[in-house]
Design a protein around this motif. Structure first.
Motif, PDB file in Angstrom:
ATOM      1  N   ARG A   1       7.952 -28.956 -82.356  1.00 29.73           N
ATOM      2  CA  ARG A   1       6.738 -28.795 -84.060  1.00 29.73           C
ATOM      3  C   ARG A   1       6.231 -27.530 -83.726  1.00 29.73           C
ATOM      4  O   ARG A   1       5.950 -27.307 -85.011  1.00 29.73           O
ATOM      5  CB  ARG A   1       6.041 -30.044 -83.373  1.00 29.73           C
ATOM      6  CG  ARG A   1       4.930 -30.546 -84.191  1.00 29.73           C
ATOM      7  CD  ARG A   1       3.323 -31.051 -83.994  1.00 29.73           C
ATOM      8  NE  ARG A   1       3.833 -32.523 -83.908  1.00 29.73           N
ATOM      9  CZ  ARG A   1       3.659 -33.126 -82.581  1.00 29.73           C
ATOM     10  NH1 ARG A   1       2.203 -33.134 -82.854  1.00 29.73           N
ATOM     11  NH2 ARG A   1       4.476 -34.506 -83.506  1.00 29.73           N
ATOM     12  N   THR A   2       5.858 -26.676 -82.843  1.00 27.65           N
ATOM     13  CA  THR A   2       4.893 -25.558 -83.133  1.00 27.65           C
ATOM     14  C   THR A   2       6.172 -24.570 -83.765  1.00 27.65           C
ATOM     15  O   THR A   2       5.634 -24.208 -84.674  1.00 27.65           O
ATOM     16  CB  THR A   2       5.090 -24.852 -81.607  1.00 27.65           C
ATOM     17  OG1 THR A   2       3.820 -25.461 -81.230  1.00 27.65           O
ATOM     18  CG2 THR A   2       4.526 -23.363 -82.179  1.00 27.65           C
TER      19      THR A   2
ATOM     20  N   GLU B   1      -1.699 -16.573 -78.558  1.00 22.29           N
ATOM     21  CA  GLU B   1      -2.687 -17.272 -77.727  1.00 22.29           C
ATOM     22  C   GLU B   1      -2.911 -18.443 -77.931  1.00 22.29           C
ATOM     23  O   GLU B   1      -2.117 -19.069 -79.075  1.00 22.29           O
ATOM     24  CB  GLU B   1      -4.261 -16.613 -79.203  1.00 22.29           C
ATOM     25  CG  GLU B   1      -4.897 -15.401 -78.718  1.00 22.29           C
ATOM     26  CD  GLU B   1      -6.639 -14.678 -79.611  1.00 22.29           C
ATOM     27  OE1 GLU B   1      -7.083 -16.274 -79.464  1.00 22.29           O
ATOM     28  OE2 GLU B   1      -6.377 -14.163 -79.336  1.00 22.29           O
ATOM     29  N   ARG B   2      -3.146 -19.901 -77.621  1.00 21.98           N
ATOM     30  CA  ARG B   2      -3.115 -20.686 -77.396  1.00 21.98           C
ATOM     31  C   ARG B   2      -3.954 -21.452 -78.825  1.00 21.98           C
ATOM     32  O   ARG B   2      -5.423 -20.625 -78.479  1.00 21.98           O
ATOM     33  CB  ARG B   2      -3.636 -21.650 -76.456  1.00 21.98           C
ATOM     34  CG  ARG B   2      -3.505 -23.095 -76.123  1.00 21.98           C
ATOM     35  CD  ARG B   2      -3.810 -23.734 -75.294  1.00 21.98           C
ATOM     36  NE  ARG B   2      -2.461 -23.401 -74.339  1.00 21.98           N
ATOM     37  CZ  ARG B   2      -1.831 -23.999 -74.589  1.00 21.98           C
ATOM     38  NH1 ARG B   2      -1.690 -25.709 -75.013  1.00 21.98           N
ATOM     39  NH2 ARG B   2      -0.538 -24.169 -73.448  1.00 21.98           N
ATOM     40  N   VAL B   3      -3.840 -21.999 -79.418  1.00 22.55           N
ATOM     41  CA  VAL B   3      -4.951 -22.947 -80.629  1.00 22.55           C
ATOM     42  C   VAL B   3      -4.506 -24.257 -81.210  1.00 22.55           C
ATOM     43  O   VAL B   3      -3.452 -24.941 -81.364  1.00 22.55           O
ATOM     44  CB  VAL B   3      -4.869 -21.782 -82.278  1.00 22.55           C
ATOM     45  CG1 VAL B   3      -5.274 -22.452 -83.371  1.00 22.55           C
ATOM     46  CG2 VAL B   3      -4.678 -20.615 -82.264  1.00 22.55           C
ATOM     47  N   GLU B   4      -5.826 -24.914 -80.853  1.00 20.38           N
ATOM     48  CA  GLU B   4      -5.274 -26.013 -81.385  1.00 20.38           C
ATOM     49  C   GLU B   4      -6.229 -26.727 -82.373  1.00 20.38           C
ATOM     50  O   GLU B   4      -7.532 -26.110 -82.694  1.00 20.38           O
ATOM     51  CB  GLU B   4      -6.787 -26.905 -79.536  1.00 20.38           C
ATOM     52  CG  GLU B   4      -6.495 -28.586 -80.204  1.00 20.38           C
ATOM     53  CD  GLU B   4      -7.485 -28.445 -78.966  1.00 20.38           C
ATOM     54  OE1 GLU B   4      -7.950 -29.990 -78.984  1.00 20.38           O
ATOM     55  OE2 GLU B   4      -7.306 -28.801 -77.464  1.00 20.38           O
ATOM     56  N   ILE B   5      -5.559 -27.616 -82.987  1.00 19.28           N
ATOM     57  CA  ILE B   5      -6.305 -27.874 -84.552  1.00 19.28           C
ATOM     58  C   ILE B   5      -6.227 -29.160 -84.441  1.00 19.28           C
ATOM     59  O   ILE B   5      -5.357 -30.372 -83.722  1.00 19.28           O
ATOM     60  CB  ILE B   5      -5.438 -27.590 -85.467  1.00 19.28           C
ATOM     61  CG1 ILE B   5      -4.200 -27.633 -85.720  1.00 19.28           C
ATOM     62  CG2 ILE B   5      -5.680 -25.665 -85.283  1.00 19.28           C
ATOM     63  CD1 ILE B   5      -3.553 -27.184 -86.633  1.00 19.28           C
ATOM     64  N   ARG B   6      -6.542 -29.551 -85.336  1.00 22.18           N
ATOM     65  CA  ARG B   6      -6.910 -31.165 -85.909  1.00 22.18           C
ATOM     66  C   ARG B   6      -6.843 -31.521 -87.493  1.00 22.18           C
ATOM     67  O   ARG B   6      -6.948 -30.648 -87.907  1.00 22.18           O
ATOM     68  CB  ARG B   6      -8.317 -32.085 -85.769  1.00 22.18           C
ATOM     69  CG  ARG B   6      -8.536 -32.061 -84.358  1.00 22.18           C
ATOM     70  CD  ARG B   6      -9.797 -33.046 -84.309  1.00 22.18           C
ATOM     71  NE  ARG B   6     -10.129 -33.036 -82.745  1.00 22.18           N
ATOM     72  CZ  ARG B   6      -9.928 -33.283 -81.849  1.00 22.18           C
ATOM     73  NH1 ARG B   6      -9.266 -34.566 -81.874  1.00 22.18           N
ATOM     74  NH2 ARG B   6     -10.059 -33.645 -80.398  1.00 22.18           N
TER      75      ARG B   6
END
Length: 44
Positions: free
Chosen positions: A32-33, A6-11
Protein backbone atom coordinates in the motif's frame (compact mmCIF):
# COMPACT_ATOMS: atom_id res chain seq x y z
CA UNK A 1 24.52 4.70 2.68
CA UNK A 2 21.96 6.10 5.11
CA UNK A 3 18.25 5.83 4.34
CA UNK A 4 16.64 9.29 3.95
CA UNK A 5 13.09 8.13 4.65
CA UNK A 6 10.82 9.37 7.41
CA UNK A 7 7.77 7.68 8.87
CA UNK A 8 4.53 9.61 8.37
CA UNK A 9 1.22 8.60 9.89
CA UNK A 10 -2.00 9.89 8.30
CA UNK A 11 -5.69 9.26 8.64
CA UNK A 12 -7.95 9.24 5.61
CA UNK A 13 -11.55 8.44 4.75
CA UNK A 14 -12.26 4.76 4.12
CA UNK A 15 -13.53 5.53 0.62
CA UNK A 16 -10.13 6.94 -0.38
CA UNK A 17 -8.31 4.02 1.22
CA UNK A 18 -10.50 1.62 -0.77
CA UNK A 19 -9.57 3.45 -3.98
CA UNK A 20 -5.88 3.20 -3.10
CA UNK A 21 -6.26 -0.52 -2.38
CA UNK A 22 -8.00 -1.02 -5.73
CA UNK A 23 -5.27 0.93 -7.52
CA UNK A 24 -2.66 -1.23 -5.80
CA UNK A 25 -4.31 -4.48 -6.91
CA UNK A 26 -5.07 -3.30 -10.46
CA UNK A 27 -1.46 -2.22 -11.00
CA UNK A 28 0.25 -5.17 -9.29
CA UNK A 29 1.89 -2.98 -6.67
CA UNK A 30 3.20 -5.05 -3.78
CA UNK A 31 2.51 -2.68 -0.87
CA UNK A 32 0.00 0.00 0.00
CA UNK A 33 2.88 2.35 0.79
CA UNK A 34 4.29 1.90 -2.71
CA UNK A 35 0.85 2.59 -4.21
CA UNK A 36 0.46 5.78 -2.16
CA UNK A 37 3.94 6.97 -3.13
CA UNK A 38 3.24 6.33 -6.82
CA UNK A 39 -0.03 8.26 -6.66
CA UNK A 40 1.65 11.16 -4.86
CA UNK A 41 4.44 11.27 -7.46
CA UNK A 42 1.88 11.30 -10.28
CA UNK A 43 0.05 14.17 -8.58
CA UNK A 44 3.21 16.20 -8.10
Amino acid sequence: MKDNKERVEIRMPKVILEKINNYQKENGITTRTAAILELIRKGL
